[in-house]
Design an enzyme around this catalytic site. Structure first.
Site, PDB file in Angstrom:
ATOM      1  CB  CYS A  37      22.633  23.821  56.683  1.00 46.13           C
ATOM      2  SG  CYS A  37      23.846  25.116  56.989  1.00 46.13           S
ATOM      3  CB  CYS A 106      28.169  27.285  52.258  1.00 49.03           C
ATOM      4  SG  CYS A 106      27.159  25.844  51.928  1.00 49.03           S
TER       5      CYS A 106
END
Ligand code: FES
Length: 133
Positions: A37, A106
């Site tokens: 990302c 994440c």
């Protein structure tokens, strides 16, 4: 956020993150980027006798990245560096009562940045030991 499967704990750490900030002249510093990302995380540690006395983070990332960084700093504080090195993304996610599957990547950022900071600390320690010989 709750609708997409975030636990209460994730929401709580996201809205009230612990240990945000930087440490001047840290004993260890880690920075990692997430290739998925493009988000970025930095971890700063203060270490005394191999115990992590203080830890701060700065995250340019999503809500999960902020919550996992906050949790990783909580988990690492007060631990021996070798113990803190064993903290992995599953520990972080478990402590947060889970993350939605598509957000698991994440939590890599948080544990990887911590590991980088510890490696940096250990590297510096070796250099100073060599210089003192
Ligand atoms: Fe980038 Fe979560 S989407 S760290």
């Amino acid at each position: 956020m709750a609708q997409i499967g975030y636990s209460e704990k994730v929401l709580e750490h996201f809205t009230n993150p612990r240990n945000v900030g930087t440490i001047e002249n840290p004993d260890g510093y880690g920075k990692v980027g997430n290739p998925v990302c493009g988000d970025l995380m930095e971890i700063f540690i203060r270490v005394k006798d191999d115990i992590i006395k203080d830890v701060k983070f700065r995250t340019f990332g999503c809500g999960s990245a902020i919550a996992t960084s906050s949790m990783v700093t909580e988990l690492a504080k007060g631990k021996h560096v070798d113990e803190a090195m064993k903290i992995n993304r599953n520990d972080v996610a478990d402590e947060l009562d889970g993350l939605p599957p598509r957000k698991m990547h994440c939590s890599n950022l948080a544990s990887d940045a911590l590991h980088e900071a510890i490696k940096d600390y250990k590297g510096k320690k070796k250099v100073s030991r060599r210089m003192n010989k």
